[in-house]
Design a protein around this motif. Sequence first.
Motif, PDB file in Angstrom:
ATOM      1  N   LEU A  31       0.802  -1.221   0.000  1.00 52.74           N
ATOM      2  CA  LEU A  31       0.000   0.000   0.000  1.00 52.74           C
ATOM      3  C   LEU A  31       0.836   1.272   0.000  1.00 52.74           C
ATOM      4  CD1 LEU A  31      -2.780   1.312   0.078  1.00 52.74           C
ATOM      5  CD2 LEU A  31      -2.699   1.151   2.577  1.00 52.74           C
ATOM      6  N   LEU A  32       1.779   1.388   0.919  1.00 45.57           N
ATOM      7  CA  LEU A  32       2.512   2.649   1.054  1.00 45.57           C
ATOM      8  C   LEU A  32       3.255   3.061  -0.218  1.00 45.57           C
ATOM      9  CD1 LEU A  32       3.830   2.492   4.737  1.00 45.57           C
ATOM     10  CD2 LEU A  32       1.782   3.606   3.816  1.00 45.57           C
ATOM     11  N   ALA A  84       2.457   2.390  -3.241  1.00 45.22           N
ATOM     12  CA  ALA A  84       1.447   2.739  -4.248  1.00 45.22           C
ATOM     13  C   ALA A  84       0.849   4.119  -3.991  1.00 45.22           C
ATOM     14  CB  ALA A  84       0.347   1.683  -4.273  1.00 45.22           C
ATOM     15  N   LEU A  85       0.861   4.575  -2.745  1.00 49.40           N
ATOM     16  CA  LEU A  85       0.289   5.879  -2.421  1.00 49.40           C
ATOM     17  C   LEU A  85       1.089   7.027  -3.029  1.00 49.40           C
ATOM     18  CD1 LEU A  85      -0.768   5.428   1.325  1.00 49.40           C
ATOM     19  CD2 LEU A  85      -2.192   5.283  -0.729  1.00 49.40           C
ATOM     20  N   LYS A  86       2.292   6.743  -3.509  1.00 49.13           N
ATOM     21  CA  LYS A  86       3.094   7.772  -4.171  1.00 49.13           C
ATOM     22  C   LYS A  86       2.575   8.070  -5.574  1.00 49.13           C
ATOM     23  CE  LYS A  86       7.223   6.288  -1.646  1.00 49.13           C
ATOM     24  NZ  LYS A  86       8.574   5.648  -1.764  1.00 49.13           N
ATOM     25  N   ARG A  92      -0.223   8.937  -8.524  1.00 46.41           N
ATOM     26  CA  ARG A  92      -1.348   9.865  -8.590  1.00 46.41           C
ATOM     27  C   ARG A  92      -2.653   9.155  -8.261  1.00 46.41           C
ATOM     28  NH1 ARG A  92      -5.212  10.816 -12.094  1.00 46.41           N
ATOM     29  NH2 ARG A  92      -4.315   9.687 -13.863  1.00 46.41           N
ATOM     30  N   ARG A  93      -3.545   9.881  -7.562  1.00 49.90           N
ATOM     31  CA  ARG A  93      -4.862   9.330  -7.260  1.00 49.90           C
ATOM     32  C   ARG A  93      -5.601   9.002  -8.554  1.00 49.90           C
ATOM     33  NH1 ARG A  93      -7.594  12.882  -2.362  1.00 49.90           N
ATOM     34  NH2 ARG A  93      -6.014  12.432  -0.771  1.00 49.90           N
ATOM     35  N   ARG A 112      -2.821   5.028  -9.257  1.00 47.91           N
ATOM     36  CA  ARG A 112      -2.658   4.484  -7.910  1.00 47.91           C
ATOM     37  C   ARG A 112      -3.247   3.082  -7.819  1.00 47.91           C
ATOM     38  NH1 ARG A 112      -4.016   8.117  -2.770  1.00 47.91           N
ATOM     39  NH2 ARG A 112      -2.278   9.224  -3.767  1.00 47.91           N
ATOM     40  N   ILE A 167      -1.219  -0.293  -6.840  1.00 48.48           N
ATOM     41  CA  ILE A 167      -1.613  -1.201  -5.761  1.00 48.48           C
ATOM     42  C   ILE A 167      -1.645  -2.638  -6.271  1.00 48.48           C
ATOM     43  CG2 ILE A 167      -3.580  -1.932  -4.342  1.00 48.48           C
ATOM     44  CD1 ILE A 167      -4.202   1.039  -3.884  1.00 48.48           C
ATOM     45  N   GLU A 171      -9.466  -0.241   1.803  1.00 44.01           N
ATOM     46  CA  GLU A 171      -8.433   0.536   1.112  1.00 44.01           C
ATOM     47  C   GLU A 171      -8.541   0.355  -0.397  1.00 44.01           C
ATOM     48  OE1 GLU A 171      -6.375   2.751   2.084  1.00 44.01           O
ATOM     49  OE2 GLU A 171      -6.480   2.557   4.255  1.00 44.01           O
ATOM     50  N   ARG A 218     -11.490   2.227  -1.623  1.00 42.38           N
ATOM     51  CA  ARG A 218     -11.206   3.671  -1.582  1.00 42.38           C
ATOM     52  C   ARG A 218     -10.408   4.084  -2.819  1.00 42.38           C
ATOM     53  NH1 ARG A 218      -7.101   7.089   0.457  1.00 42.38           N
ATOM     54  NH2 ARG A 218      -7.919   9.104   1.162  1.00 42.38           N
ATOM     55  N   ALA A 219      -9.423   3.276  -3.200  1.00 37.80           N
ATOM     56  CA  ALA A 219      -8.627   3.583  -4.395  1.00 37.80           C
ATOM     57  C   ALA A 219      -9.517   3.575  -5.641  1.00 37.80           C
ATOM     58  CB  ALA A 219      -7.497   2.567  -4.541  1.00 37.80           C
TER      59      ALA A 219
END
Length: 202
Positions: free
Chosen positions: A76-77, A79-81, A83-84, A88, A92, A138, A141-142
């Motif tokens: 997860l962490l 992948a959070l880098k 862009r939304r 992303r 993930i 999570e 949410r993505a």
Amino acid sequence: MSTTSTAGKGASTRETILGRAYVHACVNGLEGLTIGTLADQVGMSKSGVFAHFGSREDLQLAVLDHAGERFVAQVLLPALKARRGLPRLRAIVAAWIDWVRHSSDGGCLFLAAASEYDDRPGPLRDRLLAHETRWRAELARAIRLAVDSGELRADTDADQLAFEIYGLALAVHHDAGLFGYEASAKRGQTAFERLIRSTANH
């Protein structure tokens, strides 16, 4: 030795025990994890291990939490880098598929634990369900962020899509050990992209 140094050494020893217990559980399942076996592996007495974990169940719960921390850190962490939105979500899934490699620890603890505890009520099943529920949330949410960005259709059912992506990941996990990781990962990525195309805004 100061209290701080003693506490630091205790935390370090606990992490060492957890790391060894995690690898053992990945190979043998949480039910295969015993205080005696673990004590032998880390070169400690049973009482020494008990000093860090009051019971076998406490140890098993701690190993589940340790697995969750590793999963978040590796999947997860990073992948959070990205862009939304779809970047992303793709990050993930790519990291999740890479997680399947398990070249050094023998398998996915959560898959093994699901087989062990899916029909066995108790604290271990409850903890496993909590981890799995958070991960599904999570993932959903993505997906919703990709809907918000306009890359997925507005009528996308995020929970349903999360379920289907989860199914793809399970298939990759299943096939990787039987048919080889590379071929299974490629099929998983292909299936994911086809799923996204069916949901994407055109």
